[in-house]
Design an enzyme around this catalytic site. Structure first.
Site, short mmCIF file in Angstrom:
data_model
loop_
_atom_site.label_atom_id
_atom_site.label_comp_id
_atom_site.label_asym_id
_atom_site.label_seq_id
_atom_site.Cartn_x
_atom_site.Cartn_y
_atom_site.Cartn_z
N SER A 124 41.03 -5.49 65.56
CA SER A 124 42.24 -6.01 66.19
C SER A 124 42.02 -6.18 67.68
O SER A 124 41.28 -5.40 68.31
CB SER A 124 43.38 -5.00 65.96
OG SER A 124 44.47 -5.32 66.78
N TYR A 148 46.45 3.92 66.23
CA TYR A 148 46.05 2.76 65.43
C TYR A 148 44.86 2.05 66.08
O TYR A 148 43.84 1.81 65.45
CB TYR A 148 47.23 1.79 65.25
CG TYR A 148 46.81 0.46 64.69
CD1 TYR A 148 46.36 0.36 63.37
CD2 TYR A 148 46.80 -0.70 65.47
CE1 TYR A 148 45.93 -0.86 62.85
CE2 TYR A 148 46.38 -1.91 64.98
CZ TYR A 148 45.95 -1.99 63.66
OH TYR A 148 45.52 -3.19 63.15
N LYS A 152 40.72 1.69 64.95
CA LYS A 152 39.92 0.46 64.84
C LYS A 152 38.67 0.58 65.72
O LYS A 152 37.57 0.20 65.31
CB LYS A 152 40.75 -0.75 65.29
CG LYS A 152 41.89 -1.10 64.34
CD LYS A 152 41.36 -1.60 63.01
CE LYS A 152 42.47 -1.88 62.02
NZ LYS A 152 42.00 -2.13 60.66
N ASN A 198 57.29 -6.93 64.54
CA ASN A 198 56.64 -8.12 65.09
C ASN A 198 57.62 -9.26 65.33
O ASN A 198 58.64 -9.38 64.65
CB ASN A 198 55.51 -8.59 64.16
CG ASN A 198 54.39 -7.57 64.09
OD1 ASN A 198 54.12 -7.03 63.05
ND2 ASN A 198 53.77 -7.29 65.21
#
Ligand code: NAD
Ligand code: UDP
Length: 333
Positions: A124, A148, A152, A198
């Protein structure tokens, strides 16, 4: 070629399965359906005209993975399975590290055991944190601000170490910017749980009358109109980038790290207006305070993806809005 797609019932994975199958790949989907529905697999089947081979299970389950790799001779793995809600990762860090990091480790360990060493990983743009340079190149420093993003970045680090330790691995790390839209068939799309975090699903719900107005988070950013700027990319363009990456690693050993974005930034108000124009539906909004942790502007430098993969995003903002709106109407009915 036989591809294992983890998280293939989810938003991005399901679109990837469609494009892989349409391109002639054989696919096995592994998903624990923790954030998706079995019905999606039937709908993929309707789009491609062929049933999807599916195993219900978890990437952290080493014995299940071992049985799967014994049953099938995979050539490559596309790894979409993971948890993705930034806010939730702050309140449940152990769950996020367990799922995203331990899950990836288990999968890689089993792949290694079975000599399957082609891996495409969903990373991401969040690994760039608050980037100093925009458009953001792949050389931008990694700086994460939540579990999060850290999960990643950790898996990226594991993959780099793995590639250095054994040059037989062929790895693509793909850093997504903001995936939006849905399949133009209206058969698959994103199932947002509860109140969407979002922008695009929120706009679609307001346009559909499910929510009264959009709260625009911040109107004093140093951007074209004061609202936050992001790089929205149509999910079909995004997954086509995965097919190009799979072809690339088929030709070259080592590790590739690549942005998947359009290179074009849009502000929140520009997105809202684009949605109104593309769909003919009004989206009432209110300007409110900034959302904590948000950055003012970031969008991809997509030059490297074009250079190495021969890929660039093609779908317009109008298509992104129209496909999101079509999917929103399917969700309502
Ligand atoms: P999604 O939640 O729609 O899909 C993920 C899928 O993985 C779901 O079907 C879920 O049931 C499954 N899953 C989760 N944990 C699992 C496990 N332990 N074992 C098996 N299956 C499991 O999310 P998405 O938007 O399709 O995202 C796919 C990947 O892309 C994720 O890794 C995500 O972090 C990454 N990503 C997403 C975005 C985005 O904005 N959507 C942006 C950047 C990166
Ligand atoms: N945004 C907003 N209202 C919302 C959701 C998002 O104004 O209800 C803004 C947010 O501040 C950011 C942009 O829309 O500037 C994209 O937010 P999203 O959460 O979709 O993506 P991310 O911030 O993770 O890139």
């Amino acid at each position: 070629m036989l591809i294992l797609v983890t998280g293939g019932a989810g938003y991005i994975g399901s679109h990837a399965v469609v494009e892989l199958m349409l391109a002639g790949y054989d696919v096995v989907v592994l998903d624990n359906l923790s954030n998706s529905h079995g019905e999606t697999l039937q709908n993929i089947g309707r789009i491609v005209g062929q049933e999807v081979v599916f195993t219900h299970g978890d990437v952290r389950d080493e014995s299940l993975l071992t049985a799967l790799f014994e049953q099938y001779s995979f050539d490559a793995v596309m790894h979409f399975a993971g948890l993705k809600a930034v806010g939730e990762s702050v309140s449940q860090p152990l769950r996020y590290y367990e799922n995203n990091v331990a899950g990836s480790l288990t999968l890689l360990r089993v792949m290694d055991k079975f000599n399957v060493r082609q891996f495409v990983f969903s990373s991401s743009a969040t690994v760039y944190g608050n980037p100093a340079v925009v458009p953001v190149p792949e050389s931008s420093p990694i700086s994460t601000t939540n579990p999060y993003g850290a999960s990643k970045a950790m898996v990226e680090g594991i993959l780099r170490d793995l590639s250095h330790s054994d040059p037989e691995w062929r790895i693509a790390i793909l850093r997504y910017f903001n995936p939006v839209g849905a399949h133009p068939s209206g058969l698959i799309g994103e199932h947002a749980n509860g109140v969407p975090n979002n922008l695009m699903p929120y706009i679609a719900q307001v346009a559909a009358g499910q929510r009264e107005y959009l709260s625009v988070f911040g109107s004093d950013y140093a951007t074209v109109d004061g609202t936050g700027v992001r790089d929205y990319i149509h999910v079909v363009d995004l997954v086509i980038g995965h097919l190009r990456a799979l072809e690339f690693i088929g030709q070259s050993k080592g590790i590739l790290t690549c942005n998947l974005g359009t290179g074009q930034g849009y502000s929140v108000l520009q997105m809202l207006k684009a949605f109104e124009l593309a769909t003919g539906h009004k989206v009432p909004y209110r300007l409110v305070d900034r959302r904590p942790g948000d950055v003012d502007s970031y969008y991809a430098d997509p030059a490297y993806a074009e250079e190495v993969l021969g890929w660039r995003a093609e779908r317009s903002i109008v298509q992104m809005c129209q496909d999101s709106w079509r999917w929103q109407q399917v969700l309502i009915h």
